[in-house]
Design an enzyme around this catalytic site. Structure first.
Site, PDB file in Angstrom:
ATOM      1  N   GLU A 116      41.738  62.318  97.389  1.00  0.00           N
ATOM      2  CA  GLU A 116      43.056  62.152  96.780  1.00  0.00           C
ATOM      3  C   GLU A 116      43.006  61.243  95.557  1.00  0.00           C
ATOM      4  OE1 GLU A 116      45.360  62.300 101.037  1.00  0.00           O
ATOM      5  OE2 GLU A 116      45.512  60.514  99.782  1.00  0.00           O
ATOM      6  N   CYS A 120      45.188  55.838  90.703  1.00  0.00           N
ATOM      7  CA  CYS A 120      44.542  55.308  91.903  1.00  0.00           C
ATOM      8  C   CYS A 120      43.530  56.361  92.334  1.00  0.00           C
ATOM      9  CB  CYS A 120      45.592  55.067  92.982  1.00  0.00           C
ATOM     10  SG  CYS A 120      44.866  54.507  94.531  1.00  0.00           S
ATOM     11  N   CYS A 170      35.861  57.622 105.006  1.00  0.00           N
ATOM     12  CA  CYS A 170      35.405  56.236 104.923  1.00  0.00           C
ATOM     13  C   CYS A 170      34.722  55.859 106.228  1.00  0.00           C
ATOM     14  CB  CYS A 170      36.591  55.300 104.675  1.00  0.00           C
ATOM     15  SG  CYS A 170      36.095  53.594 104.360  1.00  0.00           S
ATOM     16  N   CYS A 199      39.455  50.792 109.348  1.00  0.00           N
ATOM     17  CA  CYS A 199      40.671  49.976 109.324  1.00  0.00           C
ATOM     18  C   CYS A 199      41.762  50.690 110.111  1.00  0.00           C
ATOM     19  CB  CYS A 199      41.111  49.721 107.888  1.00  0.00           C
ATOM     20  SG  CYS A 199      39.837  48.914 106.911  1.00  0.00           S
ATOM     21  N   CYS A 253      44.865  52.669 108.476  1.00  0.00           N
ATOM     22  CA  CYS A 253      44.568  53.527 107.325  1.00  0.00           C
ATOM     23  C   CYS A 253      44.379  54.983 107.738  1.00  0.00           C
ATOM     24  CB  CYS A 253      43.309  52.986 106.651  1.00  0.00           C
ATOM     25  SG  CYS A 253      42.665  54.060 105.388  1.00  0.00           S
ATOM     26  N   HIS A 276      44.734  41.058 104.108  1.00  0.00           N
ATOM     27  CA  HIS A 276      45.643  41.361 105.242  1.00  0.00           C
ATOM     28  C   HIS A 276      45.690  40.310 106.337  1.00  0.00           C
ATOM     29  CE1 HIS A 276      46.090  45.036 103.149  1.00  0.00           C
ATOM     30  NE2 HIS A 276      44.937  45.543 103.508  1.00  0.00           N
ATOM     31  N   CYS A 278      47.590  56.608 101.630  1.00  0.00           N
ATOM     32  CA  CYS A 278      46.303  57.159 101.232  1.00  0.00           C
ATOM     33  C   CYS A 278      45.628  57.852 102.413  1.00  0.00           C
ATOM     34  CB  CYS A 278      45.436  56.015 100.728  1.00  0.00           C
ATOM     35  SG  CYS A 278      43.795  56.537 100.362  1.00  0.00           S
TER      36      CYS A 278
HETATM   37  S1  SF4 Z   1      41.492  50.787 104.116  1.00  0.00           S
HETATM   38 FE1  SF4 Z   1      40.802  52.871 104.670  1.00  0.00          FE
HETATM   39  S2  SF4 Z   1      39.642  53.588 102.907  1.00  0.00           S
HETATM   40 FE2  SF4 Z   1      39.850  51.350 102.679  1.00  0.00          FE
HETATM   41  S3  SF4 Z   1      37.992  50.483 103.638  1.00  0.00           S
HETATM   42 FE3  SF4 Z   1      39.564  50.586 105.259  1.00  0.00          FE
HETATM   43  S4  SF4 Z   1      39.233  52.565 106.277  1.00  0.00           S
HETATM   44 FE4  SF4 Z   1      38.158  52.651 104.306  1.00  0.00          FE
END
Ligand code: SF4
Length: 346
Positions: free
Chosen positions: A93, A106, A113, A117, A120, A221, A338
């Site tokens: 994206e 962006c 990934c 996280c 996410c 965060h 995202c």
């Molecule tokens: S926020 Fe999402 S894209 Fe970014 S490092 Fe963490 S898991 Fe990966």
């Protein structure tokens, strides 16, 4: 998928050498390079200042891999979200974010990934591969075209805040930035580019040693190890002590202020202890804090904190002379978080 070499993986010098090896003039390499990078050619037929025989010879030896905008959603606030299909069918994206006086791209650096996280949507796509430098560059070029089309001016800023952890694809991200900032590419100033990392201390130090000129942002965060590990599990090994040490090193080398990206969630980091921990964390080096409104994913754990909690953060940070901005969520009427659009397409 073709087994021919991707011509866009060659440098200008390599292209010149290729023509020399074919008994042709080296400046043909410059011409092809210009077609590929300045004029955005996707086929050899478009290269009209080359003879038909040369175009056919290139066709026999190479392919031009390029991205396609597979799906586009335009929000009522002007945000344009693109699902980008890569030459092998995978999807990432890229987003165009217009504000009053700038348009920001962006962009993604990986397909999926490997970091997990919890908040996410991209984390739900397992990491498939790194993006090549040209795939990163192409996203920026495509969004630049959208910026010209919709807003009549070129892209003003780039953030590496899309899918993936840019520092886990370090070499390709740096090569892409080199091209984006070069005169033959988009000629953008590195000061208008921000690489946003979840915090990989070893790579932050490497960037500092290489004295890169772009900006650094860290998705923080939480400034409490326990809390951060619960939402960003890699923090167990890449913890806050190592992170701050690498950021001090970054500042000592670059003298460039770091931005901390920070989402405040209900019941997770909206308490006094979390605020105090962030204030203490911010005292280590010159920095600013972006408090980001959360784009919810389909999950009950993460909910945007109350305005009172947000205001507590703002007043405490300001009381300690720490610069703080609130970033409102954009594109709320589309799949704004995202990874959401790619989750649908893949
Ligand atoms: S926020 Fe999402 S894209 Fe970014 S490092 Fe963490 S898991 Fe990966």
């Amino acid at each position: 998928m073709s087994t021919k070499q991707d011509i866009r993986a060659l440098t200008k010098n390599e292209l010149r050498e290729f023509f020399k090896s074919q008994g042709d003039k080296t400046f043909r390499g410059n011409q092809v390079y210009e077609w590929l990078w300045s004029k955005g050619a996707h086929t050899f037929e478009e290269m009209t200042n080359l003879s038909k025989a040369t175009r056919e010879m290139l066709q026999q030896n190479f392919v031009i891999n390029h991205i396609e905008v597979d799906d586009m959603q335009r929000s009522s606030d002007g945000t344009v979200k693109n699902a980008i299909r890569l030459h092998d069918g995978l999807v990432v994206e890229s987003v165009l974010i217009p504000t009053e006086n700038r348009t920001t791209a962006c962009v993604s650096s990986q397909v999926g990934c490997s970091l997990n996280c919890k908040f996410c949507a991209t984390a739900r796509l397992k990491k498939m591969r790194n993006l090549n430098p040209d795939e990163i560059y192409d996203q920026v070029a495509a969004i630049n075209q959208q910026s010209l089309h919709y807003y009549n001016h070129k892209l003003s800023n780039i953030v590496f805040m899309g899918m993936g952890e840019p520092l886990m694809n370090y070499n390709n991200v740096l090569k892409a930035i080199e091209k984006i900032t070069s005169e033959e590419g988009l000629g953008m100033s590195p000061k208008r580019i921000t690489v946003s990392t979840s915090g990989v201390p070893k790579m932050i130090k490497k960037m500092a040693d290489e004295e890169v000129k772009f900006n650094l942002a860290v998705s923080l965060h939480s400034a409490i190890d326990e809390v951060r590990t619960s939402i960003m599990p890699f923090n167990e090994t890449l913890n806050l002590t190592d992170l701050i040490e690498s950021l001090k090193y970054w500042y000592s080398k670059t003298k460039s202020r770091v931005t901390y990206e920070y989402v405040v969630w209900d019941g997770i980091n909206d308490d006094k202890k979390s605020i105090q921990a962030l204030v203490n964390f911010c005292k280590h080096i010159p920095c600013k804090v972006n408090l980001i409104e959360y784009n919810p994913i389909d999950d009950d754990t993460f909910k945007q904190a109350s305005n009172t909690a947000l205001n507590n953060y703002i007043s405490n940070l300001e009381m300690h002379d720490i610069i703080v901005n609130v970033r409102r969520s954009r594109g709320k009427d589309i799949d704004a978080a995202c990874g959401q659009l790619a989750n649908k397409k893949s």
